[in-house]
Design an enzyme around this catalytic site. Structure first.
Site, PDB file in Angstrom:
ATOM      1  N   SER A 117       0.663  -1.049   0.125  1.00  0.00           N
ATOM      2  CA  SER A 117      -0.058  -0.079   0.012  1.00  0.00           C
ATOM      3  C   SER A 117       0.895   1.222  -0.203  1.00  0.00           C
ATOM      4  CB  SER A 117      -0.904   0.030   1.037  1.00  0.00           C
ATOM      5  OG  SER A 117      -1.979  -1.059   0.858  1.00  0.00           O
ATOM      6  N   LYS A 170      -9.368  -5.527  10.479  1.00  0.00           N
ATOM      7  CA  LYS A 170     -10.518  -4.930   9.836  1.00  0.00           C
ATOM      8  C   LYS A 170     -11.916  -5.221  10.338  1.00  0.00           C
ATOM      9  CE  LYS A 170      -8.286  -6.281   5.082  1.00  0.00           C
ATOM     10  NZ  LYS A 170      -8.556  -6.625   3.964  1.00  0.00           N
ATOM     11  N   ASN A 179     -11.682  -1.819   5.677  1.00  0.00           N
ATOM     12  CA  ASN A 179     -10.430  -1.428   5.270  1.00  0.00           C
ATOM     13  C   ASN A 179      -9.637  -0.300   5.053  1.00  0.00           C
ATOM     14  OD1 ASN A 179     -11.573  -1.177   2.739  1.00  0.00           O
ATOM     15  ND2 ASN A 179      -9.778  -2.104   1.812  1.00  0.00           N
ATOM     16  N   GLY A 207     -13.757 -20.841   0.715  1.00  0.00           N
ATOM     17  CA  GLY A 207     -13.217 -20.087   1.881  1.00  0.00           C
ATOM     18  C   GLY A 207     -14.503 -19.114   2.254  1.00  0.00           C
ATOM     19  N   GLY A 235     -13.633 -16.933   5.134  1.00  0.00           N
ATOM     20  CA  GLY A 235     -12.937 -15.796   6.206  1.00  0.00           C
ATOM     21  C   GLY A 235     -13.492 -14.501   5.838  1.00  0.00           C
ATOM     22  N   ALA A 243     -12.109 -12.085   3.919  1.00  0.00           N
ATOM     23  CA  ALA A 243     -11.859 -11.768   2.291  1.00  0.00           C
ATOM     24  C   ALA A 243     -13.333 -12.462   1.841  1.00  0.00           C
ATOM     25  CB  ALA A 243     -10.605 -12.392   1.726  1.00  0.00           C
ATOM     26  N   TYR A 250      -1.760 -13.338  -4.148  1.00  0.00           N
ATOM     27  CA  TYR A 250      -0.743 -12.740  -4.893  1.00  0.00           C
ATOM     28  C   TYR A 250       0.720 -13.128  -4.787  1.00  0.00           C
ATOM     29  CZ  TYR A 250      -0.025  -9.199  -1.296  1.00  0.00           C
ATOM     30  OH  TYR A 250       0.021  -8.417  -0.172  1.00  0.00           O
ATOM     31  N   GLY A 262      -4.419 -12.619  -8.435  1.00  0.00           N
ATOM     32  CA  GLY A 262      -4.636 -11.995  -7.235  1.00  0.00           C
ATOM     33  C   GLY A 262      -4.069 -10.460  -6.747  1.00  0.00           C
TER      34      GLY A 262
HETATM   35  P1  ATR Z   1      -9.194 -14.019   5.495  1.00  0.00           P
HETATM   36  O1  ATR Z   1      -9.525 -13.110   6.456  1.00  0.00           O
HETATM   37  O2  ATR Z   1      -7.915 -13.718   4.608  1.00  0.00           O
HETATM   38  O3  ATR Z   1     -10.253 -14.575   4.749  1.00  0.00           O
HETATM   39  P2  ATR Z   1      -9.267 -16.253   7.344  1.00  0.00           P
HETATM   40  O4  ATR Z   1     -10.063 -15.418   7.846  1.00  0.00           O
HETATM   41  O5  ATR Z   1      -8.042 -16.660   8.158  1.00  0.00           O
HETATM   42  O6  ATR Z   1      -8.507 -15.445   6.278  1.00  0.00           O
HETATM   43  O7  ATR Z   1     -10.003 -17.197   6.506  1.00  0.00           O
HETATM   44  C1  ATR Z   1      -9.216 -18.380   5.974  1.00  0.00           C
HETATM   45  C2  ATR Z   1     -10.160 -19.413   5.315  1.00  0.00           C
HETATM   46  O8  ATR Z   1      -9.276 -20.174   4.684  1.00  0.00           O
HETATM   47  C3  ATR Z   1     -11.172 -20.096   5.921  1.00  0.00           C
HETATM   48  O9  ATR Z   1     -12.342 -20.318   5.195  1.00  0.00           O
HETATM   49  C4  ATR Z   1     -10.394 -21.357   6.184  1.00  0.00           C
HETATM   50  O10 ATR Z   1     -11.394 -22.330   6.356  1.00  0.00           O
HETATM   51  P3  ATR Z   1     -12.121 -22.645   7.896  1.00  0.00           P
HETATM   52  O11 ATR Z   1     -13.173 -21.897   8.037  1.00  0.00           O
HETATM   53  O12 ATR Z   1     -12.595 -24.264   7.761  1.00  0.00           O
HETATM   54  O13 ATR Z   1     -10.919 -22.757   8.955  1.00  0.00           O
HETATM   55  C5  ATR Z   1      -9.770 -21.467   4.818  1.00  0.00           C
HETATM   56  N1  ATR Z   1      -8.475 -22.370   5.136  1.00  0.00           N
HETATM   57  C6  ATR Z   1      -7.549 -22.254   5.710  1.00  0.00           C
HETATM   58  N2  ATR Z   1      -6.483 -23.257   5.372  1.00  0.00           N
HETATM   59  C7  ATR Z   1      -7.320 -24.263   4.712  1.00  0.00           C
HETATM   60  C8  ATR Z   1      -6.893 -25.554   4.361  1.00  0.00           C
HETATM   61  N3  ATR Z   1      -5.651 -26.018   4.417  1.00  0.00           N
HETATM   62  N4  ATR Z   1      -8.009 -26.428   3.757  1.00  0.00           N
HETATM   63  C9  ATR Z   1      -9.111 -25.855   3.532  1.00  0.00           C
HETATM   64  N5  ATR Z   1      -9.546 -24.396   3.922  1.00  0.00           N
HETATM   65  C10 ATR Z   1      -8.793 -23.520   4.576  1.00  0.00           C
END
Ligand code: ATR
Length: 274
Positions: free
Chosen positions: A22, A73, A94, A132, A134, A136, A220, A241
């Protein structure tokens, strides 16, 4: 160097923050618009336990813009005066603008998702998969459903996907059953799987990838993840990314400066680091 007592300070706070692009991206843009006397962009390593005092400090120092990255965030919201409705719906901020002493929280991550996709397709009516659930993922889910795509969230922990699916009127599915990925028009990876320390791993078996899809990886580093390599080999269109990073930054630049961002300059800075 054109910094003076009148220069407005913007900064990114995070833990870690040293790797952040950034500052270089925003400072290059200030220079390109000859407003590097008006604005400067720095970074501060802020631990979670110091977030409240950091925001109080930023307030009393009159910091103009505060960019938040991991892990701040969500937590930062309770220290702000006003939250933009979109950021409130996403549940994450953000971008914080200090408007005459009032701290207003925005979210531009969803723009970083939607803009590169809309350069390739119309989102309305498309079937989109987000891998995923999380932070993002929430911004991405807001973006694609706001554009009226049909969203399914696949996650290792099904309950986490169900929470987001409920908030954004989407479907939730277990990551262990990816067979209907084949039917998806767009596949987006928001997990950390495929990052540098596991650069040869992809959550998506190649048999589910084909030429009528767009595949977007939020990672990325590396620029070309295993998922993107496999998607390209299958003939799919790919989005790297850095595009997300760039487009969220462009939208953020415009909130901080109220000026149109010099897109090409920002893109050059970001791609030069890849
Ligand atoms: P961010 O804020 O960048 O999205 P995060 O909140 O830590 O990061 O979220 C990470 C995501 O990646 C989650 O959905 C996590 O799955 P869980 O909800 O089951 O924890 C997923 N993730 C991380 N490592 C993983 C893996 N080895 N296999 C599958 N999903 C994974």
């Amino acid at each position: 160097m054109n910094i003076s007592a009148r220069t407005k300070v913007c900064m990114i706070i995070g833990d870690p923050v040293e790797h952040s692009l950034s500052p270089v991206m925003h400072n290059a843009a200030y220079e390109a618009l000859s407003i590097d006397n008006e604005f400067v962009f720095t970074a501060a390593h802020v631990l979670s336990e110091n977030l409240e005092i950091a925001i109080k400090g930023a307030r009393s120092l009159g910091i103009h813009g505060i960019t938040c990255t991991i892990p701040h965030k969500v937590e930062v919201i309770r220290f702000l005066d006003e939250i933009d409705p979109i950021a409130a719906k996403i549940g994450a901020v953000n971008t914080i603008l200090n408007k005459n002493g009032k701290l207003i929280g925005y979210n531009t991550d969803w723009i970083g998702t939607v803009t590169p996709l809309e350069e390739k397709t119309i989102l309305e009516g498309k079937k989109v998969a987000i891998l995923g659930a999380g932070g993002a993922s929430r911004a991405m889910a807001y973006g694609v459903t706001e554009r009226k795509a049909h969203l399914t969230i696949f996650n290792r922990t099904l309950e986490n996907a169900q929470v987001i699916a409920k908030d954004f009127n989407a479907e939730a599915s277990d990551l262990s059953d990816l067979s209907n990925l084949k039917e998806m028009d767009i596949i987006i990876n928001s997990t950390s799987v495929g990052m540098a320390d596991q650069a040869d791993v992809s959550l998506v078996p190649s048999e589910f990838l084909h030429r009528d899809q767009i595949v977007f990886d939020a990672i990325y580093k590396p620029n070309m993840t295993r998922l993107l390599h496999n998607a390209q080999s299958a003939g799919a269109q790919i989005i790297c990314g850095f595009e997300m990073l760039l487009h969220q930054g462009v939208a953020q630049f415009e909130i901080y400066t109220q000026k149109k961002a010099p897109f090409d300059v920002m893109k050059e800075v970001v791609t030069a680091t890849l």
